[in-house]
Design a protein around this motif. Structure first.
Motif, mmCIF file in Angstrom:
data_model
loop_
_atom_site.group_PDB
_atom_site.id
_atom_site.type_symbol
_atom_site.label_atom_id
_atom_site.label_comp_id
_atom_site.label_asym_id
_atom_site.label_seq_id
_atom_site.Cartn_x
_atom_site.Cartn_y
_atom_site.Cartn_z
ATOM 1 N N THR B 78 0.844 -1.188 0.000
ATOM 2 C CA THR B 78 0.000 0.000 0.000
ATOM 3 C C THR B 78 0.882 1.242 0.000
ATOM 4 O OG1 THR B 78 -1.523 -1.254 1.356
ATOM 5 C CG2 THR B 78 -1.911 1.099 1.203
ATOM 6 N N SER B 79 0.518 2.189 -0.845
ATOM 7 C CA SER B 79 1.269 3.442 -0.881
ATOM 8 C C SER B 79 1.152 4.160 0.457
ATOM 9 C CB SER B 79 0.717 4.323 -1.994
ATOM 10 O OG SER B 79 0.940 5.672 -1.680
ATOM 11 N N TYR B 80 2.281 4.636 0.973
ATOM 12 C CA TYR B 80 2.257 5.341 2.251
ATOM 13 C C TYR B 80 1.431 6.617 2.174
ATOM 14 C CZ TYR B 80 6.178 2.378 3.680
ATOM 15 O OH TYR B 80 6.972 1.318 3.996
ATOM 16 N N GLN B 81 1.530 7.326 1.048
ATOM 17 C CA GLN B 81 0.863 8.623 0.984
ATOM 18 C C GLN B 81 -0.595 8.517 0.533
ATOM 19 O OE1 GLN B 81 2.685 11.115 -2.017
ATOM 20 N NE2 GLN B 81 3.435 9.366 -3.143
ATOM 21 N N PHE B 82 -0.914 7.619 -0.404
ATOM 22 C CA PHE B 82 -2.278 7.573 -0.922
ATOM 23 C C PHE B 82 -3.162 6.560 -0.200
ATOM 24 C CE2 PHE B 82 0.155 8.993 -4.744
ATOM 25 C CZ PHE B 82 -0.377 10.266 -4.799
ATOM 26 N N ARG B 83 -2.542 5.678 0.585
ATOM 27 C CA ARG B 83 -3.281 4.627 1.293
ATOM 28 C C ARG B 83 -4.110 3.780 0.325
ATOM 29 N NH1 ARG B 83 -2.783 6.823 6.882
ATOM 30 N NH2 ARG B 83 -0.807 7.824 6.504
ATOM 31 N N GLN B 84 -3.521 3.475 -0.820
ATOM 32 C CA GLN B 84 -4.169 2.611 -1.798
ATOM 33 C C GLN B 84 -3.141 1.596 -2.282
ATOM 34 O OE1 GLN B 84 -6.521 4.081 -5.100
ATOM 35 N NE2 GLN B 84 -6.576 6.078 -4.145
ATOM 36 N N PRO B 85 -3.598 0.427 -2.769
ATOM 37 C CA PRO B 85 -2.628 -0.549 -3.285
ATOM 38 C C PRO B 85 -1.818 0.052 -4.432
ATOM 39 C CG PRO B 85 -4.782 -1.551 -3.029
ATOM 40 C CD PRO B 85 -4.963 -0.078 -2.777
ATOM 41 N N VAL B 86 -0.510 -0.159 -4.390
ATOM 42 C CA VAL B 86 0.374 0.424 -5.400
ATOM 43 C C VAL B 86 0.024 -0.085 -6.789
ATOM 44 C CG1 VAL B 86 2.757 0.524 -6.172
ATOM 45 C CG2 VAL B 86 2.224 0.834 -3.765
ATOM 46 N N ALA B 87 -0.326 -1.382 -6.882
ATOM 47 C CA ALA B 87 -0.653 -1.962 -8.191
ATOM 48 C C ALA B 87 -1.826 -1.208 -8.833
ATOM 49 C CB ALA B 87 -0.968 -3.443 -8.033
ATOM 50 N N ASP B 88 -2.846 -0.859 -8.030
ATOM 51 C CA ASP B 88 -3.986 -0.107 -8.559
ATOM 52 C C ASP B 88 -3.565 1.264 -9.073
ATOM 53 O OD1 ASP B 88 -5.397 -2.204 -7.651
ATOM 54 O OD2 ASP B 88 -6.692 -1.075 -6.267
ATOM 55 N N LEU B 89 -2.705 1.918 -8.282
ATOM 56 C CA LEU B 89 -2.258 3.261 -8.669
ATOM 57 C C LEU B 89 -1.529 3.211 -10.009
ATOM 58 C CD1 LEU B 89 -1.007 4.540 -5.211
ATOM 59 C CD2 LEU B 89 -2.814 5.576 -6.573
ATOM 60 N N PHE B 90 -0.644 2.202 -10.159
ATOM 61 C CA PHE B 90 0.097 2.088 -11.418
ATOM 62 C C PHE B 90 -0.842 1.775 -12.573
ATOM 63 C CE2 PHE B 90 3.990 2.084 -8.975
ATOM 64 C CZ PHE B 90 4.824 2.782 -9.823
ATOM 65 N N ALA B 91 -1.819 0.891 -12.321
ATOM 66 C CA ALA B 91 -2.755 0.534 -13.385
ATOM 67 C C ALA B 91 -3.496 1.775 -13.873
ATOM 68 C CB ALA B 91 -3.743 -0.510 -12.879
ATOM 69 N N LYS B 92 -3.838 2.677 -12.922
ATOM 70 C CA LYS B 92 -4.561 3.891 -13.308
ATOM 71 C C LYS B 92 -3.675 4.867 -14.060
ATOM 72 C CE LYS B 92 -8.158 3.931 -9.839
ATOM 73 N NZ LYS B 92 -8.085 3.986 -8.378
ATOM 74 N N ARG B 93 -2.370 4.852 -13.747
ATOM 75 C CA ARG B 93 -1.464 5.813 -14.389
ATOM 76 C C ARG B 93 -0.889 5.291 -15.704
ATOM 77 N NH1 ARG B 93 0.278 10.066 -11.264
ATOM 78 N NH2 ARG B 93 -1.028 10.271 -9.423
ATOM 79 N N LEU B 94 -0.947 3.968 -15.899
ATOM 80 C CA LEU B 94 -0.325 3.374 -17.077
ATOM 81 C C LEU B 94 -0.854 3.928 -18.404
ATOM 82 C CD1 LEU B 94 1.851 1.219 -17.624
ATOM 83 C CD2 LEU B 94 -0.001 -0.415 -17.996
ATOM 84 N N PRO B 95 -2.197 4.036 -18.584
ATOM 85 C CA PRO B 95 -2.695 4.542 -19.869
ATOM 86 C C PRO B 95 -2.087 5.891 -20.241
ATOM 87 C CG PRO B 95 -4.514 3.717 -18.567
ATOM 88 C CD PRO B 95 -3.302 3.673 -17.681
ATOM 89 N N ALA B 96 -1.982 6.802 -19.281
ATOM 90 C CA ALA B 96 -1.448 8.131 -19.591
ATOM 91 C C ALA B 96 -0.027 8.026 -20.112
ATOM 92 C CB ALA B 96 -1.497 9.018 -18.348
ATOM 93 N N THR B 97 0.797 7.230 -19.448
ATOM 94 C CA THR B 97 2.187 7.101 -19.870
ATOM 95 C C THR B 97 2.290 6.422 -21.229
ATOM 96 O OG1 THR B 97 2.992 7.053 -17.611
ATOM 97 C CG2 THR B 97 4.388 6.048 -19.260
#
Lengths: 512, 323
Positions: B78-97
């Motif tokens: 879990t991300s320390y700052q967002f309190r969300q699973p890191v895998a989810d965060l990356f999945a959400k950011r992947l399309p933009a990149t």
């Protein structure tokens, strides 16, 4: 008198950091709490001049010095339509003090919170506390039913593997509700039509985006893509002022930047002097103070955007601040004091400093180091990112510093917070004045702090505070530097109240 | 061939483990995450409890073992700052990149190849000289500077294009969001894509030019010309084809670095991709995100290299002999 907005007005604004999550008890940080204050509300709130006024509590009374009664506002609805009642206050009082909450200091552990009826709540204390409610603007009240229904009773901890619903969604009573939230990307707000207060803003939608790069943030304001940005970097203030259609709002912030000296250890850890600690001698501390040219720092480094300080608290927060004056800048006197204290040749010293926390923090440290070197204290600056710096100089790092720069804003806007945290005695583990990094210790100040905490009469209380600050000043326990300036950039279409605590609240915004 | 592939795979795994170890060791020096997660008034005891809870007090070997086992199943915590699973965060950011990276790569190829050919075939014209001097600027100016320059001209002065963000995005399916389908999304793509493409474009132009100059000096081209074949046929059928082989290799590898190292461009334009997420994580000592990003980057490179190696082995049997 309820006036409908003349036309759809969207406010787009950016801050340098992201809104990480939406749980109002997860992080005790101004930006997060201020943003969530548009969505949630406390029992009390503060106006543009930071004065306490009723919010979810309509009025309150002291039944005895240790018994406060709050009469809650009737007819208040949460965003999901639930009624706001005393039960929600009791629930929020439990949750804000529960494990994982970063805001446990909002309400002491021994304070008992009892619902008298659906709209009356009693707070029962062990000892009188005149500032019980002074931090309650950011103790945001949550809905018991919604929080329980969404399994969000426990405050999300970073070790949890499943995100807590309260971190991703919000249900408050405030003037705005959150429509969508992508952490680190964008958060969208819309007005809450059932808000209990008269909306003085004319916004129909608010979009928040974090923009980390200073230059990009300023460019977005200048190009008209954003209506408001903060902070404006010091070097760009002039440009924002001179561009047609934008202006800079400048004001003093409440945070006081100060220098501290290790007075606890028998020998300084990061200095050339062996076997003794020069900072235990008030003459050395005063020499350091008088070697610093605060005017030069104000004009050259802060470009006029700072207010030199004589106290550890902003003059806005203490009625008798006017009685205090800085020790004058006087390098000759500094050299004489050093010689008198037995250091005619001076000594070598390391100054610890953050480089990404306060306005121009590293530059200020470099300047101070040069000024000290001129009077014989050859000072080298060790500047680090805040993530590393705080870990080292605070309790968890064993206060590993001899000479340092920090900043402090009292969460309660009150002098007691400053004295208790920065100036009362502590042990090596940080018990006592937990943020008294230099380890200054004076029993008279400790006794005064205890008295101040439970003194209900304002004049007597202010007298005690002045007494304590007078001792700190004479003792040179710390060297206050300045209150840094607040700088917001706005378009000319926006009218907004700039609060000195750097809280940007939508209810003070109108756009035309 | 299968033995060769297996050996390559084993080597790839070795690299990943090494990266994991380096990442893990490095992150012990970025600062104390507990300070970033808590406010200034949090008590030392609470901080210590949090540290224990996060496993930061365990021996390094235990922490590393835990990290590797979880990483193998794409669980980065879990991300320390967002309190969300890191895998989810990356999945959400992947399309933009990915959208930014592919647009830039396309831009680099679509402009870089013709410019390379032109500067090779007509080296003396003023246009060729202009292209070459501009490409020199493209390769020597730092990315953030180019980005700021473009923002200043096209966003602040001319006000044609937005200076930050991704504009309006449309959701495709459950997690892919695209900016390709809205006008504000397309507009927002222009400046960051150009900024990111500039270096790659310069590389392609210069690569094509150098290869082309080499090839047109070759005997078979001279023979073709001597036989009176039309220039078009000689240049594009014979010469260009032979030029493209190394270009394809380099471009493949460059695509990996565009995806992995778009960090600076993403920061300048506040492009909500993985690179921006990574930089925010660095500022906040958010170790789970940093570790995941590094592992992902390593995975991209190891995979691309492996594919390239296997393709070579297919083409040239001599390479299958163990080194």
């Amino acid at each position: 008198m309820v006036s409908a907005p003349a036309r759809a007005e969207t406010l787009k604004y950016a801050y340098q950091g992201p809104l990480n999550q939406l749980d109002p008890y997860s992080l005790n940080e101004t930006f997060t709490l201020a943003t969530l204050s548009n969505v949630y509300e406390g029992l009390v709130r503060r106006n543009e001049r930071l004065e306490i006024e009723p919010a979810l509590a309509e009025r309150w009374e002291l039944i005895s010095p240790t018994h406060w009664r709050f009469h809650l506002r009737k007819g208040v609805k949460f965003h999901n339509g639930n009624d706001f009642t005393a039960d929600d206050v009791v629930f929020s009082a439990e949750r804000v003090r529960a494990k994982g909450s970063d805001l446990a200091t909002r309400l002491g552990p021994t304070v008992r919170v009892e619902a008298v009826d659906a709209h009356t709540v009693d707070f029962l204390l062990d000892a009188p506390n005149p500032i019980l409610h002074s931090e309650w603007e950011t103790w945001l009240i949550m809905d018991r039913e919604w929080t329980e229904a969404n399994n969000a009773v426990a405050v999300t901890s970073a070790s949890d593997t499943v995100a807590n619903h309260a971190a991703l969604a919000a249900n408050g009573t405030g003037p705005f509700r959150i429509v969508s939230h992508e952490p680190g990307v964008r958060t969208v707000f819309e007005p809450h039509s059932g808000w209990w207060d008269v909306a003085l803003h004319n916004l129909t939608r608010v979009e928040f985006t974090p923009v980390a790069s200073d230059a990009t943030r300023v460019a977005a304001l200048l190009s008209g893509e954003l209506d408001m940005i903060f902070p404006v970097p010091v070097q760009d203030v002039k440009r924002v002022e001179e561009t047609d259609g934008t202006r800079a709002l400048i004001g003093p912030e409440l945070r006081t930047i100060y220098i501290g000296m290790d007075q606890r250890r028998a020998e300084l850890g990061h200095a050339s002097v062996k076997g003794k600690n020069p900072f235990r001698d008030v003459r050395v501390r005063k020499a350091v103070y008088q070697a610093i040219d605060i005017e030069a720092i104000r004009s050259k480094i802060m470009r006029g955007m700072s207010t030199p300080a004589a106290l550890l608290i902003s003059p806005y927060l203490f009625s008798r601040a006017g009685e205090f004056e800085r020790w004058p800048h006087d390098p000759a006197a500094a050299r004489a004091l050093l010689a008198e204290a037995g250091y005619p040749e001076g000594f070598e010293l390391v100054m610890d400093c953050s480089n990404d926390r306060y306005v121009n923090d590293e530059a200020i440290c470099q300047a101070v180091a040069q000024m000290l070197t001129k009077v014989g204290i050859r000072t080298r600056v060790n500047a680090e990112p805040k993530a590393k710096y705080f870990g080292r100089v605070l309790a968890s790092g064993g206060f590993d510093t001899s000479f340092f720069m920090l900043g402090w804003t009292p969460g309660s806007f009150d002098s007691w917070n400053v004295l208790a945290n920065l100036a009362t005695c502590r042990d090596d583990a940080g018990k006592g004045g937990a943020f008294n990094v230099g380890g200054y210790c004076n029993e008279t100040v400790d006794a005064l702090a205890t008295q101040i905490l439970s003194e209900n009469d304002k004049a007597t209380r202010d007298e005690l505070i002045a007494k304590a600050f007078r001792i700190l000043h004479e003792d040179v326990a710390y060297i206050p530097l300045h209150q840094q300036g607040l700088a917001w950039g706005v378009t000319d279409r926006l009218s907004v109240a700039q609060r000195a605590d750097d809280q940007f609240l939508f209810r003070f915004v109108t756009k035309n | 061939m299968i033995g060769f592939a297996l050996r390559r795979l084993a080597q790839g795994l070795g690299v990943m483990l090494a990266v994991a170890l380096i990442a893990f060791t490095l992150f012990r020096f970025v600062g104390d995450p507990v300070h970033q997660m808590t406010g200034i008034e949090t008590s030392a005891a609470d901080k210590a409890a949090l540290r224990t809870e996060l496993g930061l007090d365990d021996p390094v070997v235990v922490q590393f073992g835990r990290f590797v086992v979880r990483a193998a199943t794409f669980d980065f915590g879990t991300s320390y700052q967002f309190r969300q699973p890191v895998a989810d965060l990356f999945a959400k950011r992947l399309p933009a990149t990915l959208e930014l990276a592919f647009t830039s790569a396309l831009l680099a190829l679509a402009l870089g190849i013709p410019m390379g050919i032109y500067t090779a075939l007509r080296p003396q014209t003023w246009l060729a000289r202009l292209i070459l001097s501009l490409s020199l600027a493209g390769i020597s100016l730092p990315t953030f500077f180019i980005g700021m320059l473009l923002i200043f001209v096209f966003a602040v002065s001319l006000q044609w294009l937005p200076s930050f963000g991704r504009g309006e995005v449309v959701a495709l399916g459950s997690w892919w969001t695209t900016g390709f389908l809205t006008s504000s999304g397309l507009k927002a793509l222009v400046l960051p894509a150009v900024t990111l493409a500039l270096y790659q474009m310069t590389l392609v132009t210069r690569l094509i030019r150098a290869e082309m100059l080499e090839v047109i000096r070759a005997d078979y081209i001279r023979f073709a010309q001597a036989r009176g074949l039309p220039d078009r046929l000689v240049h594009f059928r014979h010469a260009l084809k032979n030029t493209l082989v190394p270009v394809v290799t380099i471009t493949g590898l460059q695509l990996g670095s565009i995806i992995a190292f778009a960090t600076i461009t993403e920061t300048v334009f506040q492009w909500p991709g993985m690179g921006l997420l990574f930089l925010q994580a660095v500022q906040n000592a958010d170790i789970p995100i940093m570790a995941a990003y590094l592992m992902l980057t390593a995975l991209i490179f190891v995979t691309i290299n492996m594919i390239v190696d296997l393709l070579y082995a297919l083409i040239d049997p001599r390479l299958r002999v163990p080194a």
